[in-house]
Write a protein that holds these residues in place. Structure first.
Motif, mmCIF file in Angstrom:
data_model
loop_
_atom_site.group_PDB
_atom_site.id
_atom_site.type_symbol
_atom_site.label_atom_id
_atom_site.label_comp_id
_atom_site.label_asym_id
_atom_site.label_seq_id
_atom_site.Cartn_x
_atom_site.Cartn_y
_atom_site.Cartn_z
ATOM 1 N N ASN A 110 0.828 -1.209 0.000
ATOM 2 C CA ASN A 110 0.000 0.000 0.000
ATOM 3 C C ASN A 110 0.859 1.253 0.000
ATOM 4 N N ASP A 111 1.836 1.318 -0.883
ATOM 5 C CA ASP A 111 2.599 2.559 -1.030
ATOM 6 C C ASP A 111 1.651 3.659 -1.480
ATOM 7 N N PRO A 112 1.735 4.842 -0.892
ATOM 8 C CA PRO A 112 0.826 5.928 -1.291
ATOM 9 C C PRO A 112 1.133 6.425 -2.692
ATOM 10 N N ALA A 113 0.141 6.334 -3.578
ATOM 11 C CA ALA A 113 0.286 6.862 -4.938
ATOM 12 C C ALA A 113 -0.089 8.339 -4.923
ATOM 13 N N PRO A 114 0.655 9.185 -5.631
ATOM 14 C CA PRO A 114 0.402 10.625 -5.559
ATOM 15 C C PRO A 114 -0.930 11.011 -6.184
ATOM 16 N N GLU A 115 -1.656 11.893 -5.500
ATOM 17 C CA GLU A 115 -2.915 12.399 -6.038
ATOM 18 C C GLU A 115 -2.660 13.478 -7.094
ATOM 19 N N ARG A 116 -1.658 14.331 -6.831
ATOM 20 C CA ARG A 116 -1.279 15.372 -7.795
ATOM 21 C C ARG A 116 0.232 15.296 -7.980
ATOM 22 N N PRO A 117 0.689 14.373 -8.788
ATOM 23 C CA PRO A 117 2.125 14.119 -8.861
ATOM 24 C C PRO A 117 2.907 15.275 -9.462
ATOM 25 N N VAL A 256 -0.565 -0.609 -21.471
ATOM 26 C CA VAL A 256 -1.318 -0.731 -20.227
ATOM 27 C C VAL A 256 -1.330 0.629 -19.535
ATOM 28 N N GLU A 257 -2.501 1.027 -19.065
ATOM 29 C CA GLU A 257 -2.642 2.311 -18.373
ATOM 30 C C GLU A 257 -2.406 2.134 -16.881
ATOM 31 N N ASN A 258 -1.650 3.058 -16.325
ATOM 32 C CA ASN A 258 -1.429 3.071 -14.883
ATOM 33 C C ASN A 258 -2.237 4.209 -14.267
ATOM 34 N N PHE A 259 -2.510 4.113 -12.980
ATOM 35 C CA PHE A 259 -3.327 5.132 -12.330
ATOM 36 C C PHE A 259 -2.483 6.255 -11.743
ATOM 37 N N PHE A 260 -1.164 6.198 -11.895
ATOM 38 C CA PHE A 260 -0.318 7.350 -11.645
ATOM 39 C C PHE A 260 0.693 7.417 -12.793
ATOM 40 N N PRO A 261 1.275 8.598 -13.062
ATOM 41 C CA PRO A 261 1.897 8.839 -14.376
ATOM 42 C C PRO A 261 3.286 8.254 -14.556
ATOM 43 N N THR A 262 3.332 6.942 -14.715
ATOM 44 C CA THR A 262 4.594 6.288 -15.046
ATOM 45 C C THR A 262 4.800 6.248 -16.550
ATOM 46 N N GLY A 263 5.976 5.762 -16.943
ATOM 47 C CA GLY A 263 6.292 5.521 -18.347
ATOM 48 C C GLY A 263 7.303 4.400 -18.422
ATOM 49 N N TYR A 264 6.908 3.197 -18.027
ATOM 50 C CA TYR A 264 7.816 2.059 -17.932
ATOM 51 C C TYR A 264 7.791 1.214 -19.196
ATOM 52 N N GLY A 265 8.941 0.616 -19.505
ATOM 53 C CA GLY A 265 9.012 -0.381 -20.558
ATOM 54 C C GLY A 265 9.384 -1.723 -19.962
ATOM 55 N N PHE A 266 8.466 -2.669 -19.950
ATOM 56 C CA PHE A 266 8.707 -4.005 -19.422
ATOM 57 C C PHE A 266 8.749 -5.007 -20.573
ATOM 58 N N PRO A 267 9.299 -6.187 -20.354
ATOM 59 C CA PRO A 267 9.258 -7.198 -21.407
ATOM 60 C C PRO A 267 7.819 -7.454 -21.860
ATOM 61 N N SER A 268 7.515 -7.117 -23.094
ATOM 62 C CA SER A 268 6.252 -7.383 -23.788
ATOM 63 C C SER A 268 5.123 -6.406 -23.460
ATOM 64 N N LEU A 271 3.821 0.431 -19.529
ATOM 65 C CA LEU A 271 2.893 0.917 -18.511
ATOM 66 C C LEU A 271 2.968 2.438 -18.486
ATOM 67 N N ILE A 272 1.899 3.088 -18.962
ATOM 68 C CA ILE A 272 1.873 4.539 -19.121
ATOM 69 C C ILE A 272 0.733 5.115 -18.289
ATOM 70 N N GLY A 273 1.032 6.143 -17.526
ATOM 71 C CA GLY A 273 0.029 6.756 -16.670
ATOM 72 C C GLY A 273 -1.127 7.366 -17.446
ATOM 73 N N GLY A 274 -2.305 7.370 -16.839
ATOM 74 C CA GLY A 274 -3.509 7.845 -17.519
ATOM 75 C C GLY A 274 -3.456 9.310 -17.904
ATOM 76 N N THR A 275 -2.854 10.158 -17.059
ATOM 77 C CA THR A 275 -2.763 11.577 -17.409
ATOM 78 C C THR A 275 -1.801 11.793 -18.566
ATOM 79 N N VAL A 276 -0.875 10.862 -18.739
ATOM 80 C CA VAL A 276 0.111 10.965 -19.815
ATOM 81 C C VAL A 276 -0.426 10.365 -21.104
ATOM 82 N N ILE A 277 -1.121 9.241 -20.991
ATOM 83 C CA ILE A 277 -1.550 8.501 -22.179
ATOM 84 C C ILE A 277 -2.517 9.314 -23.028
ATOM 85 N N ARG A 278 -3.181 10.304 -22.419
ATOM 86 C CA ARG A 278 -4.120 11.141 -23.171
ATOM 87 C C ARG A 278 -3.417 12.212 -23.996
ATOM 88 N N LEU A 279 -2.165 12.519 -23.678
ATOM 89 C CA LEU A 279 -1.461 13.564 -24.408
ATOM 90 C C LEU A 279 -1.259 13.128 -25.854
#
Length: 690
Positions: A110-117, A256-268, A271-279
């Motif tokens: 339960n790491d706190p995810a930022p509300e306004r990162p 895959v959409e994340n609920f905080f604004p990451t931009g990770y590249g994993f094998p296959s 994971l991109i945050g929802g606020t970012v994926i809309r740009l």
């Protein structure tokens, strides 16, 4: 944005390599089953590891130190174990045939995810693992499953979650079904190469197939309309890179959409945050970058003990190469921005050799690993040509697929492909800080016979680096280029042209990594981000409340910058400093003009002839300080606190630009005023020298 490979995962990977070198028990196959309980932030898991026949002795697994163990068994029988922090140690008795170790456990994440990162260089925003109603993210370094020292030969992951909660991880999706109030998915990896991450949420799933590769989008309902755009773009990039480097190495690709604004590249998957994926630009920037990582960083792994080459290479093959495909001018502009970023963001005290880059932790490390690394690959390509360069990359991919490669492996491949010693070329760029500081001097022209002769000197300060720099002479509507190999000190050159010379330019295409002089730097947001001496001055018409201003400074890496009111200002206190004015400054004693084409007054501002006077409008502009060479002045002029709140945290994403206009939080204008310097451009007057 764009963290791609998290630093914590890098450190875990190095640890696993070290453990593997000590001869850990080999895992033939691993089956992982987890049940997600979002209301309780809980993972309930059981994993069975099938060991090579005859496995015996100490066997260690990484597992979160807070996990509660419910069973540890060998071949179906409970066995003793001991725990040392995040390590579970077992002592396997001798046996014959295939052996099975089963670990059952449960753990709260339960790491706190930022509300306004606020955008920082920490790509995780401090979140390693969280299971929540908003969504689930279990990072590869979080210890959410029992992880052996080296990846198993094969891996199967089964995820159960409340109905409607879809999960995704590495591998081929073998099962996806919902029954009895539970949604289940099964993922199978044929070539596990690194630790696993997992994401889950109330996704709308879309899919298609391209050349036999399943493509998916896992998007939250509010962004599900973007599925076709991302599927279509992913198909195009997969084909593009497969043609250049070889077949796509994984079983699927998913956005895959994340609920905080990451931009990770994993094998296959990415994971991109929802606020970012809309740009709208992400499909042309972050997405191809992450897809390129499927070949470089996830397909060919990184030998981190010898430095991280993957971010520089992927920046070159994705972010840069796609600009080059648009036009030669776009490619040139991108390269110049890399040089400007380095000069703006990397101070001498923060510099380090490229070979020591592991992952980004601040603007300086990002600029070295991504930017300087990209420029090194560009210089190699210029030296050996496209056929040898891309041929060498294809060979590296064939040879090191699912294995770790180093900078040295690339240098040897470039040498073999070109028949030249590229090891000696690359090593100084990898092992030394900085780069050459070059300038034109003693440039003259004279007429002789039917033509003209231009002569001059390329002056270099400091040690010489391998490589050549282009000098261009413009004359009579045509250009002639020569390549000069600078040595320490002064290197003379001469160029014959037929018409009267008009201009001489050093490195006109920004092909050479070099340290730009302060006069060559455009005034950009990155100059503020890289400032080591910034003062913030607020005027009565600031237009941004104190909290928004604090968040802006934090996002720019300037949270500690002193903040003073305009009525406290004196010119002596700002001598030799960069300045950020919040609001239009009144009489300050500081010469602080806005950039050309920009004007501002209370309640309005004008950019390139367009007037902005709406409550949702905001201006951010940067200009060189004429009274303090090498220093800049920035202006934040928001026409309402709401306008600042909607746009201030976006400014850091536009580091290469010097004039930004936002309306209602949306970007309307992004420009970079040009910067010219006599150190790199010499212009002759119309009078003819004889």
């Amino acid at each position: 944005m764009k963290p791609y490979i998290a630093l914590s995962a890098i450190l875990v990977a190095m640890l696993l390599v070290a453990c593997s070198a000590r001869g850990e028990v080999r895992v033939v196959r691993q089956e992982i089953a987890v049940r997600l309980v979002p209301p309780q932030h809980l993972v309930v898991g059981e994993s069975t590891l099938y060991l090579a026949p005859g496995a015996a002795g100490e066997f260690s697994l990484a597992l979160n130190g807070a996990a509660r163990l419910e069973a540890v068994r060998l071949d179906g029988r409970d066995i003793p174990f001991r725990r040392e922090g995040g390590t579970l140690r077992l002592n396997l008795s001798a046996g014959t045939g295939e052996r099975r170790v089963t670990v059952a456990y449960r753990c709260i994440f339960n790491d706190p995810a930022p509300e306004r990162p606020v955008v920082t260089e920490d790509p995780s925003y401090g979140v390693n693992a969280v299971v929540a109603e908003r969504g689930t993210y279990l990072g590869s370094g979080a210890g959410w499953y029992p992880e052996p020292a080296a990846p198993p030969g094969r891996r199967i992951v089964t995820v159960e979650a409340p109905a409607g909660i879809e999960a995704v991880t590495a591998g081929r999706r073998a099962v996806r079904e919902t029954a009895g109030g539970v949604t289940t998915s099964v993922w199978e990896e044929e070539h596990p190469a690194e630790a696993l991450s997992l994401s889950a949420g109330s996704y709308v799933v879309a899919e298609r197939n391209v050349d036999g590769i399943p493509l998916y989008t896992y998007l939250y309902p509010e962004n599900a309309v973007l599925a076709d755009r991302y599927l279509e773009a992913s198909a195009g990039y997969l084909r593009f890179y497969a043609e250049k480097f070889g077949p796509y190495p994984f079983e699927k690709f998913a956005v895959v959409e994340n609920f905080f604004p990451t931009g990770y590249g994993f094998p296959s998957y990415t994971l991109i945050g929802g606020t970012v994926i809309r740009l709208p630009f992400i499909v042309h920037t972050s997405l191809p970058h992450e897809i390129a990582h499927c070949w470089w960083g996830n397909g060919v792994l990184v030998a981190y003990e010898k430095g991280n080459w993957s971010e520089g290479l992927v920046t070159y093959l994705a972010d840069y190469l796609l600009e080059e495909r648009k036009s030669a001018r776009d490619g040139r502009d991108y390269r110049y921005r890399l040089l400007a970023d380095y000069a703006s963001l990397v101070s001498p005290g923060e510099d380090f050799p490229l070979r020591r880059f592991m992952g980004r932790v601040d603007p300086a490390s990002r600029t070295i690993g991504y930017g300087k690394g990209s420029m090194l690959f560009h210089m190699v390509r210029r030296e050996i040509g496209d056929d040898a360069f891309f041929g060498a990359l294809r060979q590296v991919f064939r040879e090191f697929r699912f294995k770790a490669a180093s900078w040295d492996d690339f240098a040897l491949a470039f040498s073999r492909a070109s028949g030249r010693d590229m090891v000696s070329f690359m090593n100084p760029w990898l092992e030394r800080t900085g780069g050459p500081r070059l300038a034109l001097t003693d440039v003259e022209r004279r007429q002789g016979g039917d033509g003209w002769l231009v002569s001059g000197v390329v002056r270099q300060v400091g040690d010489a680096f391998p490589g050549r720099v282009r000098v261009r002479v413009d004359a009579g509507g045509t250009s002639r280029d020569i390549l000069v190999e600078p040595t320490r000190g002064r290197t003379a050159f001469t160029v014959d042209v037929s018409g009267p010379p008009e201009r001489v330019t050093l490195d006109p295409e920004a092909d050479t990594f070099r340290l730009l002089s302060p006069e060559e730097l455009p005034a950009t947001v990155n100059r503020i981000k890289g400032s080591m001496a910034l003062t913030v001055v607020t005027s009565p018409g600031c237009g941004a409340d104190r909290d928004t201003l604090a968040l802006l400074l934090r996002s720019l890496g300037q949270a500690e910058a002193p903040l003073i009111r305009q009525d406290q200002l004196n010119a002596a206190a700002l001598a030799g400093r960069d300045i950020l004015f919040c609001g239009v400054p009144g009489t300050t004693g500081i010469r602080s003009p806005l950039p050309h084409g920009v004007s501002a007054s209370a309640g309005t501002f004008v950019v390139d002839g367009t007037t902005y006077a709406g409550a949702g409008d905001m201006l951010f502009a940067v200009a060189n300080r004429p009274d303090a060479p090498g220093r800049v002045t920035a202006f934040l002029h928001s026409l309402s606190p709401a306008a600042a709140g909607a746009a201030a945290l976006k400014i850091t994403h536009y580091g290469r630009y010097g004039v930004l206009v936002f309306s209602g939080g949306d970007n309307r204008v992004k420009e970079t005023p040009p910067a010219l310097s006599e150190t790199s451009v010499v212009t002759f007057d119309r009078q003819v020298d004889r």
